[in-house]
Scaffold this active site. Structure first.
Site, mmCIF file in Angstrom:
data_model
loop_
_atom_site.group_PDB
_atom_site.id
_atom_site.type_symbol
_atom_site.label_atom_id
_atom_site.label_comp_id
_atom_site.label_asym_id
_atom_site.label_seq_id
_atom_site.Cartn_x
_atom_site.Cartn_y
_atom_site.Cartn_z
ATOM 1 N N LYS A 50 0.815 -1.223 0.000
ATOM 2 C CA LYS A 50 0.000 0.000 0.000
ATOM 3 C C LYS A 50 0.843 1.265 0.000
ATOM 4 O O LYS A 50 0.441 2.290 -0.545
ATOM 5 C CB LYS A 50 -0.931 0.006 1.219
ATOM 6 C CG LYS A 50 -1.949 -1.135 1.226
ATOM 7 C CD LYS A 50 -3.133 -0.833 0.349
ATOM 8 C CE LYS A 50 -4.120 -2.008 0.311
ATOM 9 N NZ LYS A 50 -5.164 -1.821 -0.699
ATOM 10 N N GLU A 97 -9.748 6.391 2.921
ATOM 11 C CA GLU A 97 -10.630 5.369 3.470
ATOM 12 C C GLU A 97 -9.758 4.177 3.847
ATOM 13 O O GLU A 97 -8.663 4.016 3.289
ATOM 14 C CB GLU A 97 -11.670 4.938 2.435
ATOM 15 C CG GLU A 97 -11.223 3.843 1.449
ATOM 16 C CD GLU A 97 -10.080 4.263 0.529
ATOM 17 O OE1 GLU A 97 -9.892 5.460 0.323
ATOM 18 O OE2 GLU A 97 -9.368 3.355 0.020
ATOM 19 N N SER A 116 1.678 -9.700 -0.832
ATOM 20 C CA SER A 116 1.338 -8.275 -0.716
ATOM 21 C C SER A 116 1.563 -7.693 0.669
ATOM 22 O O SER A 116 1.771 -6.495 0.815
ATOM 23 C CB SER A 116 -0.104 -8.060 -1.152
ATOM 24 O OG SER A 116 -0.972 -8.890 -0.406
#
Ligand SMILES: Cc1ncc(COP(=O)(O)O)c(C=O)c1O
Lengths: 393, 255
Positions: free
Chosen positions: A89, A111, A377
């Site tokens: 991210k 968000e 990830s």
């Protein structure tokens, strides 16, 4: 450009910007500037330096020897779990915070579902000294307490989303409403390849560093730049978009997208958007989404908060519709088992999102000489509570 | 026959339009609310087709939408409720809804049904002007429906002129940069914006919406425009009072 975005902001028939007029000036400002800003040498330089010295890139491409032996193929793990803040991210939030600065924005909103994107956003806001407001569903706030604490320590304000189902989709609604209410000084850092154009493309470009590295890392280790398969889990689809990016139009590289089946695709408690979704509009994008016959958006379910989204990005809708990517759905149980297996075989505790990708080896056979790159990830620290409950540790 | 919206816009008065969410407070209130609004002297009605994720709406309309869906409101139910509405109601009726439910119904089928019932126009906040223009304008026109576009204080003059050029009813002027239901009253900034738009001498009259809740804000909003739309304040009234107390609400706005 077969599978990438076209000049109108669509991937095939998916994408676009289905936004109320109140958002138009903000989104249009971004659309007109994002490619220009990203091409500036100064921007490139700062982005690359931060990825290197702050995030810790390049992330290793690790040949998972014992996992490969077990499944009789060649499995490489792209270690996004080793990034600062523990997931892919941050590649996107670094890019977007630099974008926001170039656009003169003073206030950042985001968000978050699991809190990974919220933490990555709070982190870059602290880094740049910008005000940060993170919207998070009331239910997610309760089940992701450590990440809420992290965001607070990093100086962010966490605002509970109290509407609708009080999870990720509603947090996204609240962030969009905040942006409508603050049209001049605020930048909205969306956490995946979702939302109105240009977000899916901008986020995919910031994440594309993943496949850029895979190419030269694979060359070093395997003597070739192209794997036979790239595998990634898909919530909104950003880690997958990053891992696929430089291989999109090379059909020799097969793409596998792994969705969360929850308790089972037909159980009514699932987040397998491609299997259960229909074409429609969610958060400003035409894509595949889970909805009633009447067009009301339904609540997904997955044990993994990061995959618990009723839509997918328009790129993935297009990859699904064209058959470019193979979509596989993995249940909670299959993912948890695969996560534990990685711990035992490789000494790596994966995020439950990534465990979904790992679970495909039980379902799909690969050839002994296939080279499979899997996007790991994120790391499992944030999921310890869930692992503890599940395995009664 | 001229569209009822265009007829109404020709009347020499400031128009009061009321928004309500269909299916709220009770599933079957729709027709009663519409009839009472007309009897109370309202000029135009926006019937809200509820959506699970109304991103342009504040807490009041969100909550009414969630409740309406819980009550069982669907596109089909709404059309059934409105089937005979033109036997008793003459004022213009506009359906306001988000694009996804309309897309799932089928845009053409939806327009056809609206025309059969006698709905005069649509407001679809998340259907962008350019997409409408390229993909749906001819369908709307085929069924005689007026599509109403929004402008905001941030909309550029160039874009306002484009919107004016493809509108054929009125322009929905969002009073301030906000979602529905914020009601801190209007200050100088809004008055200047209302005046700026009035001075553009657009082909289509403007009706102001968002943030109008009482007589004072109604008068402010209509000083330079053709009319005003009240939504959240009316929903709150329905929540607190009953559907048969509509007259007193409308009277409080007009006087
Ligand atoms: C570790 C990890 N992987 C995957 C995802 C899913 O997001 P995306 O599909 O955008 O990669 C998340 C989201 O929170 C995550 O934290």
């Amino acid at each position: 450009m077969l599978y990438n975005i076209n000049e109108k902001g669509y991937y095939g028939e998916f994408g676009g910007a289905f936004i109320p007029e109140m958002l138009y000036p903000n989104v249009e400002e971004l659309r007109q500037n994002y490619l220009k800003v990203m091409a500036e040498p100064e921007f490139q330089k700062e982005f690359n330096q931060l990825l290197k010295n702050y995030v810790g890139r390049p992330s290793p491409l690790y040949f998972a020897k014992r996992l490969s032996a077990k499944y009789n193929t060649n499995i490489y793990l792209k270690r996004e779990d080793l990034n600062h803040t523990g997931a892919h991210k941050i590649n996107n939030t670094i890019g977007q915070i630099l974008m926001a600065q170039r656009l003169g924005k003073k206030r950042i909103i985001a968000e978050t579902g699991a809190g990974q994107h919220g933490v990555a956003t709070a982190t870059v806001c602290a880094l740049m000294g910008l005000e940060c407001i993170v919207y998070m569903g009331e239910i997610d706030i309760a089940r992701q307490a450590p990440n809420v604490a992290r965001m607070k320590m990093l100086g962010a304000t966490v605002v509970p989303a109290l509407s609708g189902s009080r999870t990720l989709k509603d947090a996204t609604n609240e962030a969009i409403r905040d942006w409508i209410n603050n049209p001049v000084d605020t930048h909205y850092i969306i956490g995946s390849v979702v939302g109105p154009h240009p977000y899916p493309d901008m986020v995919a470009r910031f994440q594309s560093v993943v496949s850029e590295e895979i190419q030269w890392q694979l060359k070093e280790q395997e003597g070739k730049t192209k794997p036979d398969y790239v595998v990634a889990c898909v919530g909104g689809g950003s880690n997958a978009a990053g891992a696929y990016y430089h291989f999109l139009d090379d059909t020799n590289v097969k793409l596998i997208a792994v969705e969360a089946a929850g308790l089972g695709v037909d159980s009514g408690e699932s987040a397998a958007t491609s299997a259960l979704g229909k074409e429609g509009i969610i958060h400003g994008s035409k894509t595949l989404l889970m909805q009633t016959n009447d067009g009301q958006i339904t609540e997904p379910y997955s044990i993994s908060a990061g995959l618990d989204y009723p839509g997918v990005g328009p790129m993935h809708a297009h990859l699904y519709k064209t058959g470019r990517a193979e979509f596989i759905s993995i249940t909670d149980d299959e993912a948890m088992k695969a996560g534990l297996e990685l711990c035992k075989l490789e000494g790596i505790i994966p995020a439950i999102e990534s465990s979904h990708a790992l679970a495909i080896f039980e379902q799909k056979k690969f050839k002994p000489n296939d080279v499979v790159v899997l996007s790991l990830s994120g790391r499992g620290d944030k999921d310890l509570g869930t692992y503890i409950n599940y395995f009664k540790l | 026959m001229m569209n009822r919206i265009n007829q109404k816009l020709q009347e020499d008065k400031k128009l009061l339009s009321i928004y309500f969410t269909a299916g709220y407070p009770e599933l079957d209130n729709t027709v009663t609310i519409i009839q009472n609004l007309e009897e109370s002297g309202v000029d135009m009605i926006e019937i809200g087709l509820p959506f699970s994720d109304p991103i342009a709406d504040g807490p009041t309309i969100q909550a009414s939408s969630t409740q309406a869906l819980k009550n069982g409101m669907t596109t089909d139910v709404l059309f059934k409720q409105l089937k005979d509405i033109r036997k008793s109601v003459n004022i213009p009726l506009i359906i306001m809804g988000y694009f996804n439910p309309i897309l799932q119904y089928g845009v053409e089928a939806f327009c056809k049904k609206c025309a059969e019932i006698g709905v005069d126009g649509l407001i679809i906040p998340d259907l962008p002007v350019d997409v409408y223009y390229e993909a749906y304008k001819t369908t709307f026109e085929k069924y005689g429906l007026i599509n109403v576009f929004l402008i905001t204080p941030q909309t550029s003059d160039k874009r306002i002129n484009f919107i004016d050029s493809i509108s054929n009813g009125f322009i929905y002027m969002v009073s301030s940069a906000s979602v529905t239901g914020s009601s801190s009253g209007f200050g100088d900034e809004q008055t200047q914006y209302f005046k700026r738009i009035a001075d553009m001498n657009l082909t289509n009259p403007q009706i102001v919406g968002f943030g109008i809740s009482d007589n004072k804000t109604f008068l402010q909003a209509t000083q330079f425009s053709k009319g005003a739309i009240i939504g959240s304040a009316f929903i709150k009234h329905l929540t607190n009072k009953a559907v048969n107390k509509i007259r007193s609400f409308v009277k409080s706005i007009r006087d």
